[in-house]
Motif scaffolding. Structure first.
Motif, short mmCIF file in Angstrom:
data_model
loop_
_atom_site.label_atom_id
_atom_site.label_comp_id
_atom_site.label_asym_id
_atom_site.label_seq_id
_atom_site.Cartn_x
_atom_site.Cartn_y
_atom_site.Cartn_z
N MET A 1 0.85 -1.18 0.00
CA MET A 1 0.00 0.00 0.00
C MET A 1 0.89 1.24 0.00
SD MET A 1 -2.92 1.14 2.78
CE MET A 1 -4.32 0.54 1.89
N GLU A 2 0.52 2.22 -0.80
CA GLU A 2 1.28 3.46 -0.87
C GLU A 2 1.01 4.30 0.39
OE1 GLU A 2 0.64 5.71 -4.39
OE2 GLU A 2 1.32 4.08 -5.71
N PHE A 3 2.04 4.99 0.84
CA PHE A 3 1.93 5.81 2.04
C PHE A 3 0.83 6.87 1.89
CE2 PHE A 3 3.05 9.51 4.61
CZ PHE A 3 3.10 8.92 5.87
N GLY A 4 0.78 7.55 0.77
CA GLY A 4 -0.22 8.60 0.55
C GLY A 4 -1.64 8.07 0.63
N THR A 5 -1.87 6.89 0.11
CA THR A 5 -3.20 6.26 0.18
C THR A 5 -3.57 5.96 1.62
OG1 THR A 5 -2.89 5.28 -2.00
CG2 THR A 5 -4.59 4.30 -0.59
N ALA A 6 -2.63 5.38 2.37
CA ALA A 6 -2.88 5.05 3.78
C ALA A 6 -3.09 6.31 4.61
CB ALA A 6 -1.72 4.23 4.33
N GLU A 7 -2.32 7.33 4.33
CA GLU A 7 -2.47 8.59 5.07
C GLU A 7 -3.84 9.21 4.80
OE1 GLU A 7 0.13 12.57 6.08
OE2 GLU A 7 0.38 11.66 4.11
N LYS A 8 -4.31 9.14 3.58
CA LYS A 8 -5.64 9.66 3.24
C LYS A 8 -6.71 8.89 4.01
CE LYS A 8 -8.72 10.59 -0.60
NZ LYS A 8 -9.05 10.36 -1.99
N ILE A 9 -6.58 7.57 4.12
CA ILE A 9 -7.53 6.76 4.89
C ILE A 9 -7.54 7.21 6.35
CG2 ILE A 9 -7.95 4.44 5.82
CD1 ILE A 9 -6.87 3.38 3.06
N LEU A 10 -6.36 7.46 6.91
CA LEU A 10 -6.25 7.92 8.30
C LEU A 10 -7.05 9.20 8.52
CD1 LEU A 10 -5.01 8.11 11.18
CD2 LEU A 10 -3.09 9.33 10.09
N TRP A 11 -6.78 10.22 7.73
CA TRP A 11 -7.43 11.52 7.96
C TRP A 11 -8.91 11.48 7.64
CZ3 TRP A 11 -4.80 13.64 11.38
CH2 TRP A 11 -3.41 13.63 11.37
N GLU A 12 -9.33 10.64 6.67
CA GLU A 12 -10.76 10.48 6.41
C GLU A 12 -11.46 9.83 7.60
OE1 GLU A 12 -11.10 8.38 2.70
OE2 GLU A 12 -10.70 10.19 1.52
N LYS A 13 -10.82 8.83 8.21
CA LYS A 13 -11.40 8.18 9.39
C LYS A 13 -11.53 9.17 10.54
CE LYS A 13 -10.67 3.31 9.04
NZ LYS A 13 -12.09 3.12 9.11
N LEU A 14 -10.52 9.98 10.77
CA LEU A 14 -10.56 10.92 11.90
C LEU A 14 -11.46 12.12 11.63
CD1 LEU A 14 -6.85 10.86 13.14
CD2 LEU A 14 -8.85 9.68 14.10
N GLY A 15 -11.59 12.53 10.40
CA GLY A 15 -12.47 13.66 10.08
C GLY A 15 -11.93 14.97 10.64
N ASP A 16 -12.84 15.88 10.95
CA ASP A 16 -12.46 17.20 11.42
C ASP A 16 -12.19 17.25 12.92
OD1 ASP A 16 -12.70 18.49 8.88
OD2 ASP A 16 -14.87 18.45 9.12
N TRP A 17 -12.89 16.41 13.69
CA TRP A 17 -12.72 16.42 15.14
C TRP A 17 -13.16 15.09 15.73
CZ3 TRP A 17 -16.60 15.74 18.76
CH2 TRP A 17 -17.90 15.72 18.25
N LYS A 18 -12.61 14.78 16.87
CA LYS A 18 -12.99 13.58 17.60
C LYS A 18 -12.69 13.79 19.08
CE LYS A 18 -14.08 10.74 14.21
NZ LYS A 18 -14.66 11.68 13.30
N ILE A 19 -13.36 13.04 19.93
CA ILE A 19 -12.97 12.92 21.33
C ILE A 19 -12.05 11.70 21.36
CG2 ILE A 19 -13.70 12.56 23.72
CD1 ILE A 19 -14.66 15.24 22.44
N MET A 20 -10.78 11.93 21.66
CA MET A 20 -9.77 10.87 21.60
C MET A 20 -9.17 10.62 22.98
SD MET A 20 -7.76 11.88 18.08
CE MET A 20 -7.11 10.22 17.81
N ALA A 21 -8.67 9.42 23.19
CA ALA A 21 -7.92 9.12 24.41
C ALA A 21 -6.46 9.50 24.16
CB ALA A 21 -8.02 7.64 24.75
#
Length: 156
Positions: free
Chosen positions: A1-21
């Motif tokens: 998997m290309e790094f750019g593709t994986a990074e895009k998946i990460l930021w799409e999952k997190l969105g604009d905001w989250k309550i995170m631990a």
């Protein structure tokens, strides 16, 4: 998997905001607490009071871990000054938009500092359309990504 593709998946999952631990540790004394996180510029941003134990831990040891719904991140935290001193006040605007109640209740201009976490290593747990579990590993230092299927029966 290309790094750019994986990074895009990460930021799409997190969105604009989250309550995170957020986990931090000083002198072998770990702590975990929830934070209201805002995502932009490829980093996780949050505010906290400069007088909290959390802040003292981050100053002593900037290595942290964050977690939300199958996204596990290791990174380095940086104290970025007072929230109201950020150029363009991007965090403050986004925080007001996404977390209005918290913004209204916990905004103390003279003690609220801005912290950003730069990702170093991320592990994402997910499943495909057939409900087969997989992991995506992102190494931000090496700019590499790997996808591994988890617990899939071998054919043959």
């Amino acid at each position: 998997m290309e790094f750019g593709t994986a990074e895009k998946i990460l930021w799409e999952k997190l969105g604009d905001w989250k309550i995170m631990a957020l986990a931090s540790c000083e002198d072998d004394y770990p702590m975990v607490r929830n934070i209201s996180a805002i995502m932009y510029d490829g980093k996780i941003w949050f505010k906290t009071d400069r007088n909290f134990r959390k802040t003292q831990q981050l100053i002593a040891n900037p290595r942290v871990a964050l977690c939300w719904n199958g996204v596990q991140m290791e990174g380095l935290a940086e104290i970025c000054g007072l929230v109201v001193e950020e150029p363009g006040r991007v965090f403050e605007k986004k925080y007001r938009e996404y977390l209005w109640q918290s913004y209204n209740r916990y905004s103390h201009e003279d003690t609220e500092i801005l912290v950003c976490v730069e990702p170093r290593f991320v592990e994402i747990w997910d499943e495909d359309e057939d409900r087969n579990a997989f992991q995506i590993f992102l190494d931000f230092n090496q700019e590499t990504a790997e996808k591994k299927m988890y617990d899939v029966e071998e054919e043959g």
